[in-house]
Structure formats: structure tokens, C-alpha cells
Design an enzyme around this catalytic site. Structure first.
Site, PDB file in Angstrom:
ATOM      1  N   LYS A  35      -2.502  -5.085   6.645  1.00  0.00           N
ATOM      2  CA  LYS A  35      -1.128  -5.574   6.014  1.00  0.00           C
ATOM      3  C   LYS A  35      -0.242  -5.374   6.678  1.00  0.00           C
ATOM      4  CE  LYS A  35      -2.536  -6.039   1.282  1.00  0.00           C
ATOM      5  NZ  LYS A  35      -2.244  -6.172  -0.249  1.00  0.00           N
ATOM      6  N   PRO A  85       0.841  -1.259  -0.071  1.00  0.00           N
ATOM      7  CA  PRO A  85      -0.036   0.056  -0.062  1.00  0.00           C
ATOM      8  C   PRO A  85       0.879   1.218   0.200  1.00  0.00           C
ATOM      9  CG  PRO A  85      -0.560  -1.299   1.678  1.00  0.00           C
ATOM     10  CD  PRO A  85       0.703  -1.964   0.998  1.00  0.00           C
TER      11      PRO A  85
END
Length: 121
Positions: free
Chosen positions: A34, A2
Site C-alpha cells: 500500500k 495500515p
């Protein structure tokens, strides 16, 4: 991985950017689910920007991720990042705009469109 890109017309001079980066990084990792080790945050200040016809404090964000995004997650991320910008940079939540891009979803959609086109012939 990300990646959150944040741009604002607010000057970052004298601002503790480390705390903004740290908070944004932890927030993205937590909400998307994550590891923070894979999260990247880019913060740019003093960017010429107008929102709603004025140059009052505003910000633009773009979050790119390979998977992990959906409308519910996006809503939580938008609210959390808006809160960070309001708290740390005095950017009103109503003057923050963010886009989300799930690169995996885009590729599979393109692939699905290609397959659809092939089956039509």
C-alpha cells in the site's frame, strides 16, 4: 490505512525515533503493498512491560489494516519489524510480540456468522 502501534519498555531518550518511524513506515508499505502515504506508525517508549516474567528490553506491536494481510505477509512483517527493533532499540527478536488485525476480514467474518445464524432458523 495500515496503522502500526509499537510499545516498548525501552526508554526513547537520546534515540533517533525519526529513523525508527521512517524505517517502520517504509517497511509496512512495501510488504503490504500500500502507498506509504496511508501508513501510520505510533511508537511509545518507557511503557511498563514484562515479558516472560522479566522486565528486560521487550516490545509489543499491533498492526491494523483494511485488507492486505495474510499469514505470509504477517510473517514477513513480524520479521522485518523485529529486526528494526533489535537494530535500533536492542530489543531481542525473541522478546517482541505482534498481533495483526485485518478489519475487513473481521467485518466479513461477522457478516458471514450473522448470515449463518439466519439460515439455521
Amino acid at each position: 490505512m495500515p496503522c502500526l502501534n509499537l510499545s516498548t519498555n525501552v526508554s526513547l531518550e537520546g534515540i533517533n525515533t525519526s529513523s525508527i518511524l521512517s524505517e517502520a513506515s517504509k517497511t509496512v508499505a512495501k510488504i503490504i503493498g500500500k502507498p506509504e502515504a496511508y501508513v501510520m506508525v505510533v511508537l511509545k517508549g518507557s511503557v511498563p512491560m514484562s515479558f516472560g516474567g522479566t522486565e528486560q528490553p521487550s516490545a509489543f506491536g499491533e498492526l491494523v489494516s483494511i485488507g492486505g494481510l495474510n499469514p505470509d505477509i504477517n510473517k514477513k512483517l513480524s520479521a522485518a519489524i523485529a529486526t528494526i527493533l533489535e537494530t535500533k532499540l536492542s530489543v531481542p527478536k525473541s522478546r517482541f510480540f505482534i498481533t495483526f488485525s485485518d478489519t475487513k476480514a473481521h467485518r466479513s467474518q461477522e457478516y458471514a456468522q450473522c448470515l449463518h445464524a439466519l439460515h439455521q432458523h
